[in-house]
Design a protein around this motif. Structure first.
Motif, PDB file in Angstrom:
ATOM      1  N   PRO A 221      37.659  54.593  18.954  1.00 22.78           N
ATOM      2  CA  PRO A 221      37.780  54.152  17.554  1.00 22.78           C
ATOM      3  C   PRO A 221      38.964  54.736  16.800  1.00 22.78           C
ATOM      4  CG  PRO A 221      35.540  54.889  18.049  1.00 22.78           C
ATOM      5  CD  PRO A 221      36.396  55.311  19.190  1.00 22.78           C
ATOM      6  N   ALA A 222      39.297  56.008  17.029  1.00 23.90           N
ATOM      7  CA  ALA A 222      40.234  56.649  16.113  1.00 23.90           C
ATOM      8  C   ALA A 222      41.305  57.502  16.778  1.00 23.90           C
ATOM      9  CB  ALA A 222      39.466  57.522  15.110  1.00 23.90           C
ATOM     10  N   ALA A 223      41.283  57.685  18.087  1.00 21.29           N
ATOM     11  CA  ALA A 223      42.294  58.514  18.735  1.00 21.29           C
ATOM     12  C   ALA A 223      43.664  57.868  18.593  1.00 21.29           C
ATOM     13  CB  ALA A 223      41.952  58.710  20.215  1.00 21.29           C
ATOM     14  N   PRO A 224      44.740  58.654  18.617  1.00 19.57           N
ATOM     15  CA  PRO A 224      46.079  58.048  18.592  1.00 19.57           C
ATOM     16  C   PRO A 224      46.246  57.016  19.696  1.00 19.57           C
ATOM     17  CG  PRO A 224      46.236  60.419  18.264  1.00 19.57           C
ATOM     18  CD  PRO A 224      44.804  60.126  18.611  1.00 19.57           C
ATOM     19  N   GLY A 225      47.141  56.066  19.469  1.00 21.12           N
ATOM     20  CA  GLY A 225      47.309  54.944  20.375  1.00 21.12           C
ATOM     21  C   GLY A 225      47.432  55.310  21.843  1.00 21.12           C
ATOM     22  N   PRO A 226      48.315  56.250  22.233  1.00 24.71           N
ATOM     23  CA  PRO A 226      48.437  56.580  23.660  1.00 24.71           C
ATOM     24  C   PRO A 226      47.141  57.095  24.266  1.00 24.71           C
ATOM     25  CG  PRO A 226      50.330  57.411  22.436  1.00 24.71           C
ATOM     26  CD  PRO A 226      49.341  56.951  21.425  1.00 24.71           C
ATOM     27  N   VAL A 227      46.368  57.845  23.475  1.00 28.28           N
ATOM     28  CA  VAL A 227      45.097  58.377  23.982  1.00 28.28           C
ATOM     29  C   VAL A 227      44.087  57.246  24.142  1.00 28.28           C
ATOM     30  CG1 VAL A 227      43.201  59.957  23.513  1.00 28.28           C
ATOM     31  CG2 VAL A 227      45.546  60.623  22.949  1.00 28.28           C
ATOM     32  N   ALA A 228      43.967  56.398  23.128  1.00 23.48           N
ATOM     33  CA  ALA A 228      43.049  55.264  23.229  1.00 23.48           C
ATOM     34  C   ALA A 228      43.448  54.337  24.379  1.00 23.48           C
ATOM     35  CB  ALA A 228      43.029  54.488  21.906  1.00 23.48           C
ATOM     36  N   ASP A 229      44.741  54.199  24.602  1.00 22.92           N
ATOM     37  CA  ASP A 229      45.222  53.339  25.682  1.00 22.92           C
ATOM     38  C   ASP A 229      44.772  53.857  27.048  1.00 22.92           C
ATOM     39  OD1 ASP A 229      46.726  51.040  26.390  1.00 22.92           O
ATOM     40  OD2 ASP A 229      48.328  52.337  27.097  1.00 22.92           O
ATOM     41  N   LEU A 230      44.886  55.176  27.254  1.00 21.78           N
ATOM     42  CA  LEU A 230      44.449  55.710  28.556  1.00 21.78           C
ATOM     43  C   LEU A 230      42.934  55.630  28.706  1.00 21.78           C
ATOM     44  CD1 LEU A 230      43.088  58.840  28.623  1.00 21.78           C
ATOM     45  CD2 LEU A 230      45.357  59.442  27.867  1.00 21.78           C
ATOM     46  N   ALA A 231      42.205  55.760  27.578  1.00 22.31           N
ATOM     47  CA  ALA A 231      40.750  55.635  27.646  1.00 22.31           C
ATOM     48  C   ALA A 231      40.340  54.221  28.059  1.00 22.31           C
ATOM     49  CB  ALA A 231      40.130  56.001  26.299  1.00 22.31           C
ATOM     50  N   VAL A 232      41.042  53.212  27.501  1.00 25.50           N
ATOM     51  CA  VAL A 232      40.768  51.829  27.903  1.00 25.50           C
ATOM     52  C   VAL A 232      41.014  51.658  29.392  1.00 25.50           C
ATOM     53  CG1 VAL A 232      41.529  49.437  27.634  1.00 25.50           C
ATOM     54  CG2 VAL A 232      41.270  50.883  25.618  1.00 25.50           C
ATOM     55  N   LYS A 233      42.123  52.178  29.849  1.00 31.12           N
ATOM     56  CA  LYS A 233      42.488  52.040  31.262  1.00 31.12           C
ATOM     57  C   LYS A 233      41.412  52.630  32.167  1.00 31.12           C
ATOM     58  CE  LYS A 233      46.060  53.704  34.483  1.00 31.12           C
ATOM     59  NZ  LYS A 233      47.311  54.499  34.569  1.00 31.12           N
ATOM     60  N   ARG A 234      40.915  53.834  31.828  1.00 36.97           N
ATOM     61  CA  ARG A 234      39.921  54.500  32.681  1.00 36.97           C
ATOM     62  C   ARG A 234      38.562  53.814  32.593  1.00 36.97           C
ATOM     63  NH1 ARG A 234      43.106  56.757  36.245  1.00 36.97           N
ATOM     64  NH2 ARG A 234      44.964  57.411  35.111  1.00 36.97           N
ATOM     65  N   LEU A 235      38.189  53.359  31.408  1.00 41.82           N
ATOM     66  CA  LEU A 235      36.895  52.697  31.271  1.00 41.82           C
ATOM     67  C   LEU A 235      36.893  51.331  31.947  1.00 41.82           C
ATOM     68  CD1 LEU A 235      36.071  53.664  27.579  1.00 41.82           C
ATOM     69  CD2 LEU A 235      34.870  54.444  29.629  1.00 41.82           C
ATOM     70  N   ARG A 236      38.019  50.629  31.882  1.00 40.25           N
ATOM     71  CA  ARG A 236      38.075  49.324  32.558  1.00 40.25           C
ATOM     72  C   ARG A 236      37.969  49.478  34.071  1.00 40.25           C
ATOM     73  NH1 ARG A 236      41.868  44.563  30.397  1.00 40.25           N
ATOM     74  NH2 ARG A 236      40.488  43.555  31.926  1.00 40.25           N
ATOM     75  N   ALA A 237      38.410  50.662  34.578  1.00 39.68           N
ATOM     76  CA  ALA A 237      38.292  50.889  36.022  1.00 39.68           C
ATOM     77  C   ALA A 237      36.835  50.971  36.457  1.00 39.68           C
ATOM     78  CB  ALA A 237      39.026  52.171  36.411  1.00 39.68           C
ATOM     79  N   LEU A 238      35.944  51.213  35.504  1.00 36.59           N
ATOM     80  CA  LEU A 238      34.510  51.256  35.833  1.00 36.59           C
ATOM     81  C   LEU A 238      33.890  49.874  35.794  1.00 36.59           C
ATOM     82  CD1 LEU A 238      33.372  54.339  33.706  1.00 36.59           C
ATOM     83  CD2 LEU A 238      34.048  54.300  36.099  1.00 36.59           C
ATOM     84  N   ALA A 239      34.616  48.875  35.242  1.00 37.39           N
ATOM     85  CA  ALA A 239      34.026  47.556  35.030  1.00 37.39           C
ATOM     86  C   ALA A 239      33.498  46.909  36.301  1.00 37.39           C
ATOM     87  CB  ALA A 239      35.037  46.637  34.338  1.00 37.39           C
ATOM     88  N   PRO A 240      34.202  47.022  37.448  1.00 33.26           N
ATOM     89  CA  PRO A 240      33.640  46.390  38.650  1.00 33.26           C
ATOM     90  C   PRO A 240      32.258  46.894  39.019  1.00 33.26           C
ATOM     91  CG  PRO A 240      35.939  46.932  38.991  1.00 33.26           C
ATOM     92  CD  PRO A 240      35.524  47.570  37.692  1.00 33.26           C
ATOM     93  N   GLN A 241      31.920  48.119  38.568  1.00 32.43           N
ATOM     94  CA  GLN A 241      30.604  48.663  38.864  1.00 32.43           C
ATOM     95  C   GLN A 241      29.571  48.252  37.829  1.00 32.43           C
ATOM     96  OE1 GLN A 241      31.049  52.904  39.266  1.00 32.43           O
ATOM     97  NE2 GLN A 241      33.020  52.694  40.281  1.00 32.43           N
ATOM     98  N   SER A 242      30.021  47.457  36.848  1.00 31.89           N
ATOM     99  CA  SER A 242      29.091  47.028  35.797  1.00 31.89           C
ATOM    100  C   SER A 242      29.011  45.512  35.774  1.00 31.89           C
ATOM    101  CB  SER A 242      29.546  47.552  34.433  1.00 31.89           C
ATOM    102  OG  SER A 242      30.862  47.128  34.175  1.00 31.89           O
ATOM    103  N   GLY A 243      28.919  44.941  36.945  1.00 32.40           N
ATOM    104  CA  GLY A 243      28.938  43.491  37.063  1.00 32.40           C
ATOM    105  C   GLY A 243      27.752  42.814  36.445  1.00 32.40           C
ATOM    106  N   GLY A 244      26.682  43.475  36.223  1.00 34.13           N
ATOM    107  CA  GLY A 244      25.527  42.845  35.609  1.00 34.13           C
ATOM    108  C   GLY A 244      24.926  43.735  34.575  1.00 34.13           C
ATOM    109  N   THR A 245      23.944  43.216  33.903  1.00 34.98           N
ATOM    110  CA  THR A 245      23.224  44.018  32.929  1.00 34.98           C
ATOM    111  C   THR A 245      22.322  44.982  33.662  1.00 34.98           C
ATOM    112  OG1 THR A 245      21.579  42.289  32.841  1.00 34.98           O
ATOM    113  CG2 THR A 245      23.282  42.236  31.163  1.00 34.98           C
ATOM    114  N   PRO A 246      21.862  46.068  33.034  1.00 35.45           N
ATOM    115  CA  PRO A 246      21.000  47.028  33.711  1.00 35.45           C
ATOM    116  C   PRO A 246      19.729  46.365  34.210  1.00 35.45           C
ATOM    117  CG  PRO A 246      21.801  47.887  31.633  1.00 35.45           C
ATOM    118  CD  PRO A 246      22.161  46.456  31.661  1.00 35.45           C
ATOM    119  N   ALA A 247      19.282  46.879  35.317  1.00 37.56           N
ATOM    120  CA  ALA A 247      17.986  46.417  35.811  1.00 37.56           C
ATOM    121  C   ALA A 247      16.909  46.818  34.831  1.00 37.56           C
ATOM    122  CB  ALA A 247      17.724  47.017  37.186  1.00 37.56           C
ATOM    123  N   GLU A 248      15.809  46.139  34.890  1.00 38.41           N
ATOM    124  CA  GLU A 248      14.718  46.414  33.941  1.00 38.41           C
ATOM    125  C   GLU A 248      14.295  47.875  34.068  1.00 38.41           C
ATOM    126  OE1 GLU A 248      10.271  44.691  32.826  1.00 38.41           O
ATOM    127  OE2 GLU A 248      11.492  43.747  34.383  1.00 38.41           O
ATOM    128  N   GLY A 249      14.261  48.524  32.903  1.00 40.22           N
ATOM    129  CA  GLY A 249      13.865  49.919  32.897  1.00 40.22           C
ATOM    130  C   GLY A 249      15.013  50.878  33.096  1.00 40.22           C
TER     131      GLY A 249
END
Length: 891
Positions: free
Chosen positions: A270-298
């Motif tokens: 939300p509020a980190a300087p642009g370069p910091v937020a940019d690297l956070a996006v990059k690292r979080l998007r790298a987790l996206a392939p492991q989040s292909g679906g919604t959580p299983a029930e429970g």
């Protein structure tokens, strides 16, 4: 250190120590001090303040000689003073250790004399020295760090110490005793980031050293990654965090290393300087392939992070945080991430509703279109609650997009279309000319004008010249007395020069000749320059030189013919006829250069009554005047850049300092040498003493006057310009055709942010209907293409002109500039070109312009969705729209 050290007898120790201090023998002094016993050290300590006072009396406190005593005085005090507090104060007295004296060069010597002090005492001194430091490169930093390493104590919590440690060399960092103490604080202490902001080599400096330690296992990767995250979460400016961003990216955390800290990365969005937020996006998007679906029930969010994934709630939080950012780059990254995720996992459609609603309020039409596109693509997968969120945000969209969203989501308030902007009419142009103040009427008034303003403006010069000629003919002694130089030796040195290139030199010579004090006669034969002088200056010099000649030969006329009657430089035809009638009645011939200048100053508008009177004149000059018709020379402009030919392709060039403008004039021959020189003698840059006066020499030949100025338009001397708004206004108020030279002059001054008054010149010319807008557009394009004018400055000036009533003229300018500025296929556009095209589109809409432009059509057909292409398509759509269809209305 030699093992054979002889203890100095107590009775002799002070004299020996004093000699070594005064001789500045630091090494020998150290040996002697180490050998002193306890009582002797006390005696030396007692005498040191007295010696310091004596030395201070010999030299100024800022004298280098006193500073050169710093080493021996510091070593002596460190060895003999008793308490750690006293030693700390002594070591950094201002008397011999000012801030500008440079880093300490005696650390080893001081450590030597402190070696036999008790460990607790040295630890106390180390802590005191640390707490005295105020900046990373403080003079005491090196000694404080060295004592900490020697004593092995835990460093006190002091941010400046950590910054000072980081300011040192990281060689052999793994063996540094301070590493384990200070490395964790490296990510917490303020000031470290600024010290390391330029450290960017992964194989050198602190960045390389920390990476090597992590590879060797001396430092845990996890500790460095977590340290960077902690530093990011503490906040700071981009400069403070620059090094830690580089370190984090050089470590290149794997998805497994990121997963355990996903929540921390989310907190940065939300509020980190642009370069910091940019690297956070990059690292979080790298987790996206492991989040292909919604959580299983429970399975909750925490469980998803534990397994290396992100829940739908996490993703929604991330996207909403990014779409709330002010930086378009991050908003675009968030939308791209959102779009890719929902395409891969359509079940996330409900999670994207709130972020998309946020994106509807973006300040970029491109981002709003992206958001609407995603919303429309996944409307079928959204529940009623999510659809309601979208409907509530529809009013944030512009009307066209709002209608599309409202139709797809079964409702929503569509914003009203903004009322079309209606620019105001052009302000009326002021009077073209006013009356020029008459010449001085007495020698005293002539003297006042000479001392106050004589020679600094063309108006003052013309009044001064006319007053001198008239008054010197009536009262030569009075004029000579009023204008006599106070120091004849100073006034006559100018006769030693090779030539006189300033008009005031010739007038000074006339004054000296009038008073009989001139050291030489007939100087017009030798001192009138014949080369490398611009034609308008040469005309001025000829006029002044012939007055000097007339003074020497006793042939001054009763008046001058060329003295302007108007502040544009014009001489009214009736007044010129009257002056010639006076000369004919007196039986006096007019001065040649004066007569030719007068002809060039005649208005273009015929005066039948004056023409009738001129026909009755009997002198040769009168006959020339009676037959005079205004010549019309043809003016052309040629651009050359570096060694290339004219008008070559500059699309791939930056600012070229070898840009040259070559104006030419042809035709308009009259047989009068100075007139023909003025109308056909435009040269490249030459010596030009009176550039500001030139427009007044050609008030009836606007384009020729601008052509004479053209070679000087691009010249910059420091922050000053040879040609500015004053000359542009003078040329604008002249008469005659307006072409490329005048257009160039207007374009150059308009694009200079230091000349804001140039806008008024453009509006005045436009209000008179005399603006060569198409030709000006071509010159604007060439100025921008060569880098002589910045795009941002030209756009700002033209937009201001359009909003003050010149929108039709601005459109013509932009339309002529676009073929020069739009890049060929495959070449990068110039910075700011999108803003220029947007202004062109707005101006076209305001004035209702229609008609296809080939270069605009070709570029609008290219693939892509950049801001520039969007504006080009907007312009093309408007130009090719059917009459009566407003922009933005659906076909």
């Amino acid at each position: 250190m030699s093992a054979a050290i002889v203890t100095v007898p107590a009775m002799d120790h002070w004299n020996e120590i004093r000699k070594l201090i005064e001789g500045r023998h630091a090494e020998r002094l150290t040996e002697q001090l180490v050998a002193l016993g306890g009582e002797a050290r006390k005696q030396v300590a007692a005498r040191l303040p007295e010696l310091l006072k004596e030395l201070r009396g010999r030299f100024d406190r800022w004298d280098r000689d006193l500073v050169d005593y710093a080493v021996v005085l510091r070593v002596a005090g460190a060895a003999t003073l008793g308490g750690a507090a006293a030693v700390a104060s002594w070591l950094y007295r201002r008397d011999y250790a000012p801030q500008w004296a440079g880093p300490d060069n005696d650390v080893d010597l001081v450590l030597t004399v402190l070696a036999d002090r008790p460990a607790a005492w040295r630890a106390d001194l180390a802590e005191r020295l640390v707490l005295r430091t105020r900046v990373a490169d403080d003079r005491g930093m090196a000694l404080a760090l060295a004592l900490l390493r020697r004593t092995g104590i835990t460093p006190p919590p002091h941010d400046v110490l950590v910054a000072g440690w980081a300011n040192g060399s990281p060689s052999r960092l793994g063996d540094d005793p301070l590493l384990d103490h200070l490395l964790p604080r490296l990510f917490e202490a303020e000031g470290v980031g600024r010290v390391l902001q330029w450290d960017n080599a992964p194989d050198a400096g602190w960045l390389g050293a920390l990476l090597d330690l992590a590879d060797a296992g001396r430092v845990e990767r996890e500790a460095l990654i977590v340290g960077c995250l902690r530093r990011f979460l503490r906040g700071g400016t981009p400069i403070d965090l620059r090094f830690f961003v580089r370190l984090h990216e050089a470590l290149d955390p794997s998805p497994a290393e990121v997963a355990g800290h996903a929540r921390d990365y989310l907190r940065l969005l939300p509020a980190a300087p642009g370069p910091v937020a940019d690297l956070a996006v990059k690292r979080l998007r790298a987790l996206a392939p492991q989040s292909g679906g919604t959580p299983a029930e429970g399975t909750g969010s925490a469980d998803m992070r534990a397994t290396g994934g992100l829940s739908a709630d996490d993703l929604a939080e991330a996207w909403e945080s990014l779409l709330f950012r002010a930086e378009r780059k991050l908003v675009r990254a968030g939308l791209s991430w959102l779009r890719a995720s929902v395409r891969r996992s359509p079940e996330l459609a409900d999670a994207v509703a709130a972020p998309l609603a946020r994106a509807f309020a973006a300040d970029s039409a491109e981002l709003q279109e992206m958001a609407v596109e995603v919303a429309l693509a996944h409307v079928g997968g959204m529940g009623e609650e999510s659809r309601a969120v979208i409907r509530e945000a529809v009013e944030l969209l512009p009307p066209g997009l709002g209608r599309q969203a409202a139709l797809a989501f079964d409702g929503g308030t569509v914003a009203d279309a903004a009322p079309a902007y209606v620019p105001p009419p052009l302000p009326p142009a002021p009077e073209r000319a006013g009356a020029l103040e008459p010449p001085p009427g007495s020698p005293a008034e002539l003297a006042r004008l000479t001392s106050q303003d004589g020679g600094r403006t063309w108006q003052a010069w013309e009044r001064l010249l006319a007053g001198f000629v008239t008054l010197a003919g009536r009262d030569p002694d009075g004029v000579a007395a009023a204008l006599r130089p106070q120091r004849l030796d100073w006034a006559s040195w100018t006769y030693q020069e090779e030539s006189w290139r300033r008009a005031d030199q010739w007038l000074q010579g006339a004054v000296l000749s009038l008073s009989g004090a001139a050291p030489k006669r007939r100087v017009w034969l030798d001192l009138l320059p014949t080369s490398r002088v611009a034609a308008p200056d040469l005309l001025l010099l000829h006029r002044a030189a012939e007055i000097l000649r007339a003074v020497e030969e006793g042939g001054l006329p009763p008046l001058l013919l060329a003295t302007p009657t108007h502040d544009t430089g014009h001489v009214a035809a009736a007044e010129l006829v009257r002056r010639l009638e006076v000369l004919e009645a007196a039986g006096v011939k007019p001065l040649a250069a004066d007569f030719q200048q007068a002809l060039l100053r005649l208005p273009r508008t015929p005066d039948p009554e004056a023409a009738g009177r001129a026909a009755r004149l009997t002198s040769a000059a009168g006959r020339v005047l009676a037959a005079w018709t205004c010549p019309e020379p043809a003016v052309a402009m040629e651009w050359r850049c570096g060694n290339a030919g004219p008008e070559h392709d500059w699309h791939d060039r930056g600012h070229d300092h070898n840009v040259r403008l070559t104006p030419t004039c042809a035709g308009g021959r009259t047989g009068l040498p100075l007139v023909d020189l003025m109308l056909g003698g435009v040269e490249e840059r030459t010596e030009a003493e009176h550039v500001a006066w030139w427009p007044a020499t050609l008030p009836a030949h606007r384009e020729v006057a601008a052509a004479h100025l053209a070679p000087y338009v691009l010249i910059r001397y420091w922050d000053a310009s040879w040609v500015g708004p004053a000359q542009a206004l003078a040329v604008a108020r002249s008469e005659g055709p307006a072409g490329a030279a005048f257009a160039l002059l207007l374009a150059r001054v308009l694009g200079d942010p230091q000349m804001p008054e140039s806008l008024e010149v453009l509006l005045e010319v436009a209000a008179r209907g005399e603006l060569p807008a198409r030709e000006m557009g071509r010159q604007v394009g060439l100025l921008l293409a060569t880098g002589e004018v910045r795009m941002i400055d030209m756009v700002a000036a033209l937009e201001s002109a359009a909003r003050q009533g010149a929108h039709a003229q601005v459109w013509e300018i932009a339309a002529a500039a676009l073929p020069v500025l739009l890049p060929p296929e495959g070449e990068r556009p110039r910075n700011g070109l999108g803003g220029f095209v947007a202004l062109a589109a707005s101006a076209a809409e305001w004035c209702g312009a229609r008609g296809e432009i080939a270069e605009v059509r070709a570029m609008a057909a290219r693939k892509g969705n950049s801001g520039l292409l969007r504006e080009v398509r907007r312009l093309h759509d408007h130009l090719t729209a059917a009459p009566g269809r407003a922009m933005g209305q659906e076909r």
